[in-house]
Design a protein around this motif. Structure first.
Motif, PDB file in Angstrom:
ATOM      1  N   PRO A   1       8.219 -14.193   8.798  1.00 32.03           N
ATOM      2  CA  PRO A   1       6.695 -13.240   9.163  1.00 32.03           C
ATOM      3  C   PRO A   1       6.946 -12.971  10.945  1.00 32.03           C
ATOM      4  O   PRO A   1       7.549 -13.837  11.458  1.00 32.03           O
ATOM      5  N   VAL A   2       5.765 -12.365  11.323  1.00 32.99           N
ATOM      6  CA  VAL A   2       6.191 -11.744  12.533  1.00 32.99           C
ATOM      7  C   VAL A   2       4.500 -12.038  13.413  1.00 32.99           C
ATOM      8  O   VAL A   2       3.597 -12.707  13.164  1.00 32.99           O
ATOM      9  N   GLN A   3       5.620 -12.832  14.475  1.00 30.59           N
ATOM     10  CA  GLN A   3       4.699 -13.567  15.220  1.00 30.59           C
ATOM     11  C   GLN A   3       3.605 -12.817  16.230  1.00 30.59           C
ATOM     12  O   GLN A   3       3.886 -12.194  16.756  1.00 30.59           O
ATOM     13  N   GLN A   4       2.428 -12.940  15.518  1.00 31.07           N
ATOM     14  CA  GLN A   4       1.361 -12.408  16.335  1.00 31.07           C
ATOM     15  C   GLN A   4       0.831 -12.745  17.235  1.00 31.07           C
ATOM     16  O   GLN A   4       0.325 -14.154  17.546  1.00 31.07           O
ATOM     17  N   SER A   5      -0.567 -12.319  17.854  1.00 33.56           N
ATOM     18  CA  SER A   5      -1.293 -12.916  18.752  1.00 33.56           C
ATOM     19  C   SER A   5      -2.677 -13.542  18.181  1.00 33.56           C
ATOM     20  O   SER A   5      -2.530 -13.169  17.046  1.00 33.56           O
ATOM     21  N   PHE A   6      -3.815 -14.152  18.753  1.00 32.44           N
ATOM     22  CA  PHE A   6      -4.978 -14.830  18.230  1.00 32.44           C
ATOM     23  C   PHE A   6      -5.428 -13.635  17.792  1.00 32.44           C
ATOM     24  O   PHE A   6      -6.418 -14.116  16.893  1.00 32.44           O
ATOM     25  N   PHE A   7      -5.710 -12.692  18.346  1.00 29.35           N
ATOM     26  CA  PHE A   7      -6.151 -11.698  17.884  1.00 29.35           C
ATOM     27  C   PHE A   7      -6.137 -10.909  16.234  1.00 29.35           C
ATOM     28  O   PHE A   7      -6.887 -10.947  15.683  1.00 29.35           O
ATOM     29  N   SER A   8      -4.897 -10.336  17.089  1.00 31.93           N
ATOM     30  CA  SER A   8      -3.877  -9.801  16.025  1.00 31.93           C
ATOM     31  C   SER A   8      -4.257 -11.143  14.616  1.00 31.93           C
ATOM     32  O   SER A   8      -3.974 -10.387  13.179  1.00 31.93           O
ATOM     33  N   ASN A   9      -4.348 -12.102  14.847  1.00 29.98           N
ATOM     34  CA  ASN A   9      -3.961 -12.983  13.645  1.00 29.98           C
ATOM     35  C   ASN A   9      -5.626 -13.116  12.723  1.00 29.98           C
ATOM     36  O   ASN A   9      -5.529 -13.204  11.483  1.00 29.98           O
ATOM     37  N   LEU A  10      -6.361 -12.210  13.689  1.00 28.64           N
ATOM     38  CA  LEU A  10      -7.939 -12.498  12.589  1.00 28.64           C
ATOM     39  C   LEU A  10      -8.465 -11.354  12.461  1.00 28.64           C
ATOM     40  O   LEU A  10      -8.649 -11.345  11.231  1.00 28.64           O
ATOM     41  N   THR A  11      -8.068  -9.980  12.902  1.00 26.10           N
ATOM     42  CA  THR A  11      -7.561  -8.960  12.040  1.00 26.10           C
ATOM     43  C   THR A  11      -7.029  -8.791  10.554  1.00 26.10           C
ATOM     44  O   THR A  11      -7.640  -9.045  10.154  1.00 26.10           O
ATOM     45  N   THR A  12      -6.286 -10.082  11.074  1.00 26.45           N
ATOM     46  CA  THR A  12      -5.149  -9.456   9.614  1.00 26.45           C
ATOM     47  C   THR A  12      -6.040 -10.790   8.787  1.00 26.45           C
ATOM     48  O   THR A  12      -5.923 -10.144   7.271  1.00 26.45           O
ATOM     49  N   MET A  13      -6.665 -11.391   9.053  1.00 34.41           N
ATOM     50  CA  MET A  13      -7.438 -12.742   8.370  1.00 34.41           C
ATOM     51  C   MET A  13      -8.317 -11.930   6.971  1.00 34.41           C
ATOM     52  O   MET A  13      -8.578 -12.319   6.699  1.00 34.41           O
ATOM     53  N   ILE A  14      -9.030 -11.538   8.433  1.00 36.33           N
ATOM     54  CA  ILE A  14     -10.727 -10.989   7.573  1.00 36.33           C
ATOM     55  C   ILE A  14     -10.274  -9.581   7.251  1.00 36.33           C
ATOM     56  O   ILE A  14     -11.063  -8.546   6.161  1.00 36.33           O
ATOM     57  N   GLY A  15      -9.188  -8.783   6.967  1.00 34.12           N
ATOM     58  CA  GLY A  15      -8.740  -7.261   6.457  1.00 34.12           C
ATOM     59  C   GLY A  15      -9.165  -6.424   7.365  1.00 34.12           C
ATOM     60  O   GLY A  15      -8.218  -5.660   6.053  1.00 34.12           O
ATOM     61  N   LEU A  16      -9.127  -6.749   8.455  1.00 37.73           N
ATOM     62  CA  LEU A  16      -8.678  -5.035   8.491  1.00 37.73           C
ATOM     63  C   LEU A  16      -7.409  -4.616   9.240  1.00 37.73           C
ATOM     64  O   LEU A  16      -7.405  -3.329   9.097  1.00 37.73           O
ATOM     65  N   THR A  17      -6.591  -5.539   9.422  1.00 42.52           N
ATOM     66  CA  THR A  17      -5.257  -4.991   9.479  1.00 42.52           C
ATOM     67  C   THR A  17      -3.809  -5.468   8.468  1.00 42.52           C
ATOM     68  O   THR A  17      -4.949  -6.250   8.195  1.00 42.52           O
ATOM     69  N   SER A  18      -2.807  -5.054   8.422  1.00 45.41           N
ATOM     70  CA  SER A  18      -1.748  -5.513   7.388  1.00 45.41           C
ATOM     71  C   SER A  18      -1.253  -6.700   8.350  1.00 45.41           C
ATOM     72  O   SER A  18      -1.107  -5.855   9.329  1.00 45.41           O
ATOM     73  N   THR A  19      -0.711  -7.124   7.576  1.00 48.70           N
ATOM     74  CA  THR A  19       0.523  -7.899   8.083  1.00 48.70           C
ATOM     75  C   THR A  19       1.661  -7.693   8.745  1.00 48.70           C
ATOM     76  O   THR A  19       2.568  -6.059   7.469  1.00 48.70           O
ATOM     77  N   PRO A  20       1.701  -7.308   9.897  1.00 47.18           N
ATOM     78  CA  PRO A  20       3.433  -6.905  10.003  1.00 47.18           C
ATOM     79  C   PRO A  20       4.633  -7.375   9.431  1.00 47.18           C
ATOM     80  O   PRO A  20       4.492  -7.957   8.967  1.00 47.18           O
ATOM     81  N   LEU A  21       5.625  -6.142   9.512  1.00 44.34           N
ATOM     82  CA  LEU A  21       7.171  -6.647   8.935  1.00 44.34           C
ATOM     83  C   LEU A  21       7.700  -6.097   9.629  1.00 44.34           C
ATOM     84  O   LEU A  21       7.985  -4.997  10.952  1.00 44.34           O
ATOM     85  N   HIS A  22       8.708  -6.758   9.615  1.00 47.90           N
ATOM     86  CA  HIS A  22      10.538  -6.691  10.217  1.00 47.90           C
ATOM     87  C   HIS A  22      10.817  -5.627  10.104  1.00 47.90           C
ATOM     88  O   HIS A  22      11.335  -5.309   8.549  1.00 47.90           O
ATOM     89  N   LEU A  23      11.491  -4.424  10.429  1.00 49.26           N
ATOM     90  CA  LEU A  23      12.911  -3.753  10.062  1.00 49.26           C
ATOM     91  C   LEU A  23      13.511  -3.973   9.127  1.00 49.26           C
ATOM     92  O   LEU A  23      13.795  -3.740   8.424  1.00 49.26           O
ATOM     93  N   GLU A  24      14.329  -5.290   9.678  1.00 53.10           N
ATOM     94  CA  GLU A  24      14.750  -6.500   9.065  1.00 53.10           C
ATOM     95  C   GLU A  24      14.459  -5.963   7.843  1.00 53.10           C
ATOM     96  O   GLU A  24      14.854  -6.461   6.515  1.00 53.10           O
ATOM     97  N   THR A  25      13.251  -6.622   7.291  1.00 48.94           N
ATOM     98  CA  THR A  25      12.291  -6.659   6.498  1.00 48.94           C
ATOM     99  C   THR A  25      12.503  -5.601   5.360  1.00 48.94           C
ATOM    100  O   THR A  25      12.599  -5.514   4.363  1.00 48.94           O
ATOM    101  N   LEU A  26      12.716  -4.031   5.981  1.00 57.33           N
ATOM    102  CA  LEU A  26      12.736  -3.031   4.875  1.00 57.33           C
ATOM    103  C   LEU A  26      14.125  -3.024   5.058  1.00 57.33           C
ATOM    104  O   LEU A  26      13.892  -1.663   3.634  1.00 57.33           O
ATOM    105  N   LEU A  27      14.750  -2.992   5.581  1.00 59.75           N
ATOM    106  CA  LEU A  27      16.107  -2.948   5.261  1.00 59.75           C
ATOM    107  C   LEU A  27      16.960  -4.101   4.227  1.00 59.75           C
ATOM    108  O   LEU A  27      17.234  -3.345   2.668  1.00 59.75           O
ATOM    109  N   HIS A  28      16.138  -4.776   4.272  1.00 61.84           N
ATOM    110  CA  HIS A  28      16.299  -5.870   2.842  1.00 61.84           C
ATOM    111  C   HIS A  28      15.639  -5.776   1.495  1.00 61.84           C
ATOM    112  O   HIS A  28      16.135  -5.864   0.535  1.00 61.84           O
ATOM    113  N   SER A  29      14.238  -4.677   1.357  1.00 64.66           N
ATOM    114  CA  SER A  29      13.935  -3.973   0.548  1.00 64.66           C
ATOM    115  C   SER A  29      14.693  -3.427   0.121  1.00 64.66           C
ATOM    116  O   SER A  29      15.029  -2.720  -1.316  1.00 64.66           O
TER     117      SER A  29
END
Length: 707
Positions: A295-323
Motif C-alpha cells: 500500500p501507498v502511504q497517504q496523508s489523513f485527508f487522502s485516506n479519508l477521501t479514499t474511504m468515502i469513495g471520492l478517490t481510488s487507492t494510489p498504486l506504486h509504479l512497481e505494482t504496475l510492473l508486477h501486474s
C-alpha cells in the motif's frame, strides 16, 4: 561551399514548398479564432528566435565544411554543449495545439544519452545521406538533421524560445495522423519520432558484434546455389535509437492440454502499462508476492477521501510492473492455437524482460477507449531515483552483472480528458540535477517533491552506470586516444568512434562495436576507415587489452585491404539494370522497330534473377531451347512464355557482357516469321506497337503477357 545556415534555410524552404506543404482548405468553424491566435503567436516567436540567429549559428550550428579543421572545431563545440551549465532551459512555441509535440521533444532532449549521442554524432550520421535515396527515407534523414539542429539550440544557452516548426512539418509529412489542430497523443508522437529516426539511421549487418569475428573476404559465387541456400546468416538491424531505447520482451505461452510452452522474443521501444483494477491486484499478490501490491502511504485527508469513495487507492509504479509480468489466461475469444495440439486451446501467458534498454520509456495507459471513452485518474507514485528492474527480468538473466537501476529524468503529464487537454513536461538537467517545468514557452524551476506528486503519463528513466566499470572503460579508451606509437612499424587495429562515444555517454556500452565501420555483409568500408572522425587506429597492445576486457568485434586490422565482393556485385547489378532500362527507354523514344532479337525466356529469367539479387551469373545468351536439331523452331512456342523480343541496343549490350550465339532476328515478335536483316531493310523500318508483349526486359512476364 554554401554555409550551413544558408543551406539549412534553403532546405527548409524546399520542404515548405515541395514536400510537406500543409493542406489548405476548409477548417472547422469553431477553430478559426484559435488558428488566428496560433498564427500570431508563431510570427512573434519567429521574431524572438531570429534576434540572435546569426551569432548562434556561427557558434553552435555552423558546420565548417570548407576544411577538416573547421569541422573538427565544430565537433568540439558540440561536445562542449553537453556540459553547458546554461543549456536546456528553453521553451518551445505552440504552433496550434502542438503541446503534445513540445512535451515529447522536451522529454527526449533532456535524457543525457540522447543529448550526448546526437550532439556528437554528426560524423556517423553523415554516411546515411545519399543523393538518390528514396523520398520517404530522405524525409526521415532530414528529420534527424532538424532534430539535431533543435537539440543544439536547446543546449546552446543562447535561446529562450525555439520554434520546432520543421520537426512538426516533417512529422506530419511522415505521419498524416498528426495533421490538423485536433487532440493528439504525446506518447504516440514520441514513438513515431523514434521509429522514423531509427529507420533513417538503421544499419543492416550480417555479423554479430558480440562475437569475435576476424574479417575475411566473402567468397564470390564459387559455391553452387544449393550450398549457399543452406547457409543461414543472421541479419541484425541497429541504430543509435535502438542502442538507446530498444529492449527485449519474452512471451511464454503454456498450453493447458499438452503443457507445451511456446516462446517468442520481441523488441520494444516503450513499456505500456495498464492500471490494474482491484480484483486483478489479488492475483498479482498471489503470484508475485505481497510486496508487489504494497500500500501507498497517504496523508489523513487522502485516506479519508479514499474511504468515502471520492478517490481510488494510489498504486506504486512497481505494482504496475508486477501486474505487467503477471500471468494472464487466454480463453474464449482469446484462445491460443497450440502448435502441438493443432487446435485452439486455453493457455496461460507470462511476460518477462530479457534485455533492459539504456533509456526506459514507460507509458501508463490512462485512456480507456470503451463505448464512451474515459480517462483513468488513479494516482501512480513513482521513484525519482533507484528504480530497481531486477524483479521483472527473466530468471535466466536475473543474476547478470549489468546495471539494473534507473533514475528518472523526464515526466510527461496530461491534464484534461479525451476530448481536450494539455501536455506539460517535467525534466531534470543532467548537469545541475535541478528539475524544471516545461509548459510550451514557459520554463520554471520546481522541486523534486512537486515532480513526484504529478499524475504521470510518460516516464523517461535512464540507467545508472556501474561507476567502477565505467571509470575503467574511460581510462582504457582515453589511453587509446592519447597513446603515441609508430604506425609504420606496427600494424594497428581500428575501433569505431561510435563505440567510443557510447563509452562516454552510455552507462553500459557493451562489447566493442565495429559494425558501423562495415557494410551490410560485415566487411570494412575503406572510405570510413580513412575518416578519423569515424574510426580511430590503436596499437596492437592497446587493442589486446581492450578486447580482452570487453570482447566484441568484428576485428578490423589496419593492414586489411579486403573488399566486399557482394557489395561490388550489387553495384554491378545496379549499374547493369540502370543501363538496360536506359537503352530500352531511349529506343522506345525513337519509334523505330529495326527488327526484334529473339531470346529464350529461360535465359532471360536467369538474367533477371541475377540483377534482382541472385548469386549466379547467367551464362552466354543461348536459344537452344527454342530450336530443334535441324534448326527449325519447336512447335507451340509463344512470346513472353517461351521467348522474348529485345530491341537491338539492349541485345547488343547483353551480348557484349555475356557473349552468346548468333542472333535470331524477326521483323515482328514471332519466332515462326521469316528471318529479318536490319541492314537490308533499313529503309523499310516502321513503327511497331506491340500491346500484348511486355517490352521491359527487367520485368517478368505477367499472366496477360503469357496468353
Amino acid at each position: 561551399m554554401m554555409p550551413d545556415g544558408e543551406a539549412g534555410e534553403t532546405r527548409r524552404h524546399s520542404i515548405d514548398q515541395q514536400v510537406v506543404k500543409r493542406q489548405e482548405g476548409k477548417k472547422p468553424h469553431g477553430r478559426q479564432m484559435e488558428q488566428e491566435e496560433a498564427k500570431d503567436r508563431t510570427e512573434r516567436d519567429d521574431n524572438l528566435e531570429d534576434t540572435s540567429v546569426q551569432s548562434a549559428q556561427m557558434s553552435v550550428e555552423e558546420e565548417g565544411a570548407d576544411s577538416r579543421d573547421e569541422r573538427g572545431d565544430q565537433d568540439e563545440m558540440d561536445a562542449k554543449l553537453y556540459l553547458n551549465y546554461e543549456g536546456g532551459k528553453v521553451g518551445m512555441a505552440n504552433l496550434g495545439n502542438t503541446c503534445f509535440m513540445n512535451a515529447g521533444l522536451q522529454a527526449l532532449m533532456h535524457c543525457p544519452p540522447v543529448v550526448g549521442m546526437f550532439l556528437t554524432g554528426r560524423p556517423d550520421f553523415a554516411r546515411f545521406h545519399q543523393p538518390r535515396m528514396h523520398q520517404r527515407r530522405k524525409l526521415k534523414y532530414i528529420l534527424v538533421e532538424e532534430f539535431q539542429v533543435l537539440l543544439r539550440k536547446v543546449w546552446s544557452g543562447k535561446y529562450r524560445l525555439c520554434v520546432p516548426r520543421d520537426v512538426y512539418r516533417l512529422t506530419v509529412a511522415l505521419n498524416p495522423s498528426f495533421r490538423g489542430f485536433g487532440q493528439q497523443d504525446s506518447q504516440e508522437f514520441i514513438r513515431c519520432l523514434l521509429n522514423s529516426m531509427h529507420e533513417a539511421l538503421m544499419i543492416k549487418c550480417e555479423l554479430d558484434h558480440r562475437k569475435t569475428v576476424e574479417v575475411q573476404s566473402i567468397p564470390p559465387s564459387g559455391e553452387d546455389e544449393e550450398q549457399q541456400k543452406k547457409k543461414i546468416r543472421r541479419v541484425e538491424e541497429f541504430s543509435v535509437i535502438s542502442d538507446l531505447f530498444e529492449g527485449r520482451l519474452r512471451s511464454d505461452v503454456k498450453c493447458s492440454n499438452c503443457g507445451n510452452v511456446s516462446t517468442v522474443n520481441e523488441s520494444f521501444m516503450d513499456l505500456s502499462l495498464e492500471i490494474p483494477k482491484d480484483p486483478h491486484l489479488k492475483k498479482v499478490g498471489e503470484e508475485r508476492g505481497e510486496g508487489s501490491v504494497a500500500p501507498v502511504q497517504q496523508s489523513f485527508f487522502s485516506n479519508l477521501t479514499t474511504m468515502i469513495g471520492l478517490t481510488s487507492t494510489p498504486l506504486h509504479l512497481e505494482t504496475l510492473l508486477h501486474s505487467f509480468c503477471t500471468s494472464s489466461d487466454l480463453k474464449h475469444q482469446n484462445q491460443y492455437r497450440c502448435d502441438k495440439c493443432k487446435q485452439k486451446v486455453d493457455a496461460n501467458k507470462v511476460l518477462s524482460i530479457t534485455k533492459l534498454p539504456e533509456i526506459l520509456c514507460i507509458h501508463i495507459k490512462r485512456f480507456s477507449y470503451s463505448m464512451y471513452g474515459s480517462k483513468v485518474g488513479r494516482s501512480i507514485t513513482f521513484k525519482l531515483k533507484d528504480l530497481d528492474m531486477s524483479p521483472y527480468l527473466h530468471s535466466s538473466i536475473q543474476k547478470c552483472d549489468r546495471p539494473v537501476s534507473y533514475d528518472l529524468y523526464a515526466v510527461v503529464r496530461h491534464s484534461g480528458g479525451l476530448s481536450g487537454g494539455h501536455y506539460v513536461t517535467y525534466a531534470k538537467s543532467h548537469i545541475t540535477g535541478r528539475w524544471f517545468n516545461f509548459n510550451d514557452r514557459s520554463v520554471t524551476e520546481v522541486t523534486p517533491e512537486t515532480v513526484s506528486n504529478q499524475q504521470a503519463y510518460v516516464l523517461m528513466y535512464v540507467r545508472k552506470p556501474d561507476v567502477s566499470r565505467r571509470r575503467s572503460i574511460k581510462e582504457q579508451v582515453g589511453l587509446s586516444l592519447t597513446e603515441s606509437w609508430n604506425q609504420q612499424d606496427l600494424q594497428g587495429y581500428f575501433i569505431s568512434r561510435y563505440w567510443i562515444r557510447k563509452c562516454q555517454y552510455i552507462s553500459d556500452p557493451g562489447p566493442i562495436d565495429n559494425r558501423s565501420l562495415c557494410c551490410g555483409h560485415g566487411i570494412p568500408v575503406q572510405a570510413l576507415l580513412r575518416d578519423d572522425k569515424v574510426a580511430v587506429c590503436v596499437s596492437p597492445k592497446r587493442w589486446k587489452v581492450l578486447h580482452s576486457m570487453y570482447g566484441g568485434g568484428p576485428v578490423v586490422r589496419a593492414d586489411s585491404k579486403v573488399k566486399c565482393q557482394k557489395c561490388e556485385l550489387g553495384r554491378i547489378r545496379a549499374l547493369e539494370k540502370k543501363e538496360i532500362i536506359h537503352l530500352e527507354h531511349t529506343w522506345q523514344n525513337t519509334g523505330k522497330s529495326n527488327g526484334w532479337y529473339i531470346v529464350s525466356e529461360i535465359w532471360m529469367k536467369s538474367w533477371r534473377e541475377f540483377i534482382l539479387g541472385g548469386s549466379a551469373r547467367p551464362g552466354p545468351i543461348s536459344n537452344e531451347s527454342l530450336f530443334n536439331e535441324d534448326g527449325n523452331p519447336k512447335q507451340d512456342l509463344k512470346p513472353a512464355r517461351d521467348y522474348r523480343g529485345l530491341c537491338k541496343p539492349v541485345w547488343s549490350r547483353l551480348k557484349e557482357i555475356y557473349g552468346g550465339s548468333s542472333p535470331t532476328i524477326r521483323r515482328k515478335i514471332d519466332i515462326y516469321g521469316p528471318e529479318y536483316d536490319p541492314l537490308l531493310n533499313e529503309k523499310d523500318d516502321v513503327d511497331e506497337v506491340i500491346e500484348d508483349v511486355n517490352l521491359d526486359p527487367t520485368r517478368e512476364p505477367s499472366a496477360a503477357d503469357r496468353t
